[in-house]
Motif scaffolding. Structure first.
Motif, PDB file in Angstrom:
ATOM      1  N   LEU A 109       0.834  -1.191   0.000  1.00 58.14           N
ATOM      2  CA  LEU A 109       0.000   0.000   0.000  1.00 58.14           C
ATOM      3  C   LEU A 109       0.871   1.244   0.000  1.00 58.14           C
ATOM      4  O   LEU A 109       1.901   1.297   0.667  1.00 58.14           O
ATOM      5  N   ARG A 110       0.434   2.237  -0.769  1.00 60.18           N
ATOM      6  CA  ARG A 110       1.085   3.553  -0.771  1.00 60.18           C
ATOM      7  C   ARG A 110       0.188   4.484   0.052  1.00 60.18           C
ATOM      8  O   ARG A 110      -1.029   4.412  -0.032  1.00 60.18           O
ATOM      9  N   TYR A 111       0.821   5.353   0.823  1.00 55.42           N
ATOM     10  CA  TYR A 111       0.078   6.223   1.725  1.00 55.42           C
ATOM     11  C   TYR A 111       0.326   7.680   1.383  1.00 55.42           C
ATOM     12  O   TYR A 111       1.469   8.084   1.192  1.00 55.42           O
ATOM     13  N   PRO A 112      -0.730   8.485   1.346  1.00 53.86           N
ATOM     14  CA  PRO A 112      -0.536   9.921   1.135  1.00 53.86           C
ATOM     15  C   PRO A 112       0.077  10.556   2.382  1.00 53.86           C
ATOM     16  O   PRO A 112      -0.059  10.033   3.496  1.00 53.86           O
ATOM     17  N   VAL A 113       0.748  11.664   2.189  1.00 58.24           N
ATOM     18  CA  VAL A 113       1.355  12.381   3.309  1.00 58.24           C
ATOM     19  C   VAL A 113       0.284  12.678   4.360  1.00 58.24           C
ATOM     20  O   VAL A 113      -0.803  13.148   4.037  1.00 58.24           O
ATOM     21  N   GLY A 114       0.596  12.351   5.608  1.00 55.41           N
ATOM     22  CA  GLY A 114      -0.315  12.612   6.714  1.00 55.41           C
ATOM     23  C   GLY A 114      -1.275  11.479   7.028  1.00 55.41           C
ATOM     24  O   GLY A 114      -1.962  11.517   8.051  1.00 55.41           O
ATOM     25  N   ALA A 115      -1.337  10.456   6.159  1.00 55.03           N
ATOM     26  CA  ALA A 115      -2.235   9.324   6.429  1.00 55.03           C
ATOM     27  C   ALA A 115      -1.819   8.658   7.737  1.00 55.03           C
ATOM     28  O   ALA A 115      -0.645   8.429   7.995  1.00 55.03           O
ATOM     29  N   GLU A 116      -2.813   8.362   8.559  1.00 55.96           N
ATOM     30  CA  GLU A 116      -2.537   7.763   9.862  1.00 55.96           C
ATOM     31  C   GLU A 116      -2.649   6.242   9.758  1.00 55.96           C
ATOM     32  O   GLU A 116      -3.719   5.707   9.545  1.00 55.96           O
ATOM     33  N   LEU A 117      -1.509   5.581   9.898  1.00 54.18           N
ATOM     34  CA  LEU A 117      -1.463   4.119   9.882  1.00 54.18           C
ATOM     35  C   LEU A 117      -1.990   3.572  11.190  1.00 54.18           C
ATOM     36  O   LEU A 117      -2.762   2.621  11.214  1.00 54.18           O
ATOM     37  N   ILE A 118      -1.499   4.180  12.271  1.00 53.57           N
ATOM     38  CA  ILE A 118      -1.853   3.729  13.613  1.00 53.57           C
ATOM     39  C   ILE A 118      -2.221   4.959  14.435  1.00 53.57           C
ATOM     40  O   ILE A 118      -1.397   5.855  14.619  1.00 53.57           O
ATOM     41  N   PRO A 119      -3.449   5.019  14.937  1.00 53.63           N
ATOM     42  CA  PRO A 119      -3.836   6.165  15.766  1.00 53.63           C
ATOM     43  C   PRO A 119      -3.373   5.992  17.212  1.00 53.63           C
ATOM     44  O   PRO A 119      -3.250   4.874  17.706  1.00 53.63           O
ATOM     45  N   TYR A 120      -3.130   7.116  17.872  1.00 52.07           N
ATOM     46  CA  TYR A 120      -2.821   7.075  19.297  1.00 52.07           C
ATOM     47  C   TYR A 120      -4.022   6.473  20.026  1.00 52.07           C
ATOM     48  O   TYR A 120      -5.168   6.837  19.776  1.00 52.07           O
TER      49      TYR A 120
END
Length: 175
Positions: free
Chosen positions: A26-37
């Protein structure tokens, strides 16, 4: 040393092939949250390209993860809520393997499970040593000190093979 080498050094070529087949690039755009706090990740990620930022609850940068890093492995073995968030930076891509799929493999293939859990133990042990050195626990903590950068001979022997496995994985994910 790339963190993925700790894992790939303990696995077989067939294990790495299974991970490649079981996961999605998977490619992720800048700022995409993979894992949230405070979240509960549902996948393990092997960083292929670009970087990801690990952020504390106050938004402070804790670490930058690049090619060869592993994300979400702690949540595979401990379902506690996360204590940091992970966000994509420019050019970020990763191989994502769902915890569900991985757990199914671990439950049905005892030999793979033994190798994978050993790999996680080696990886987490190295991370713990690095963390304790970083925060000054245990005496020697200056980068460049001989003992700080030391890697066991056993791991060095396996590192070349692990590096070749990672390069094959990168090539496979690129196509």
């Amino acid at each position: 040393m790339r963190k993925v080498l700790f894992i790939l050094s303990e696995l077989l070529d067939d294990d790495v092939e299974w991970l490649a087949n079981a996961g999605d690039r998977l490619r992720y755009p800048v700022g995409a949250e993979l894992i949230p706090y405070g979240g509960q990740p549902d996948s393990v990620y092997f960083v292929l390209d670009g970087t990801f930022s690990v952020l504390a609850s106050n938004g402070e940068l804790v670490a930058e993860l690049s090619s060869g890093e592993v994300i979400g492995e702690m949540s595979l073995v401990d379902p506690a809520r996360t204590t940091a968030s992970v966000r994509a930076n420019e050019g970020a891509s990763a191989l994502r393997v769902s915890h569900v799929r991985l757990r199914e493999k671990l439950d049905t293939d005892a030999a793979f499970a033994a190798r994978f859990y050993r790999a996680l133990s080696v990886f987490m042990s190295a991370r713990m040593r690095q963390t304790t050195r970083r925060y000054g626990y245990g005496g020697l903590s200056q980068p460049g000190d001989a003992q700080v950068d030391e890697i066991s001979e056993a791991l060095l022997e396996k590192a070349h093979l692990a590096s070749m496995r990672f390069e094959r994985l990168l090539k496979r994910m690129a196509s």
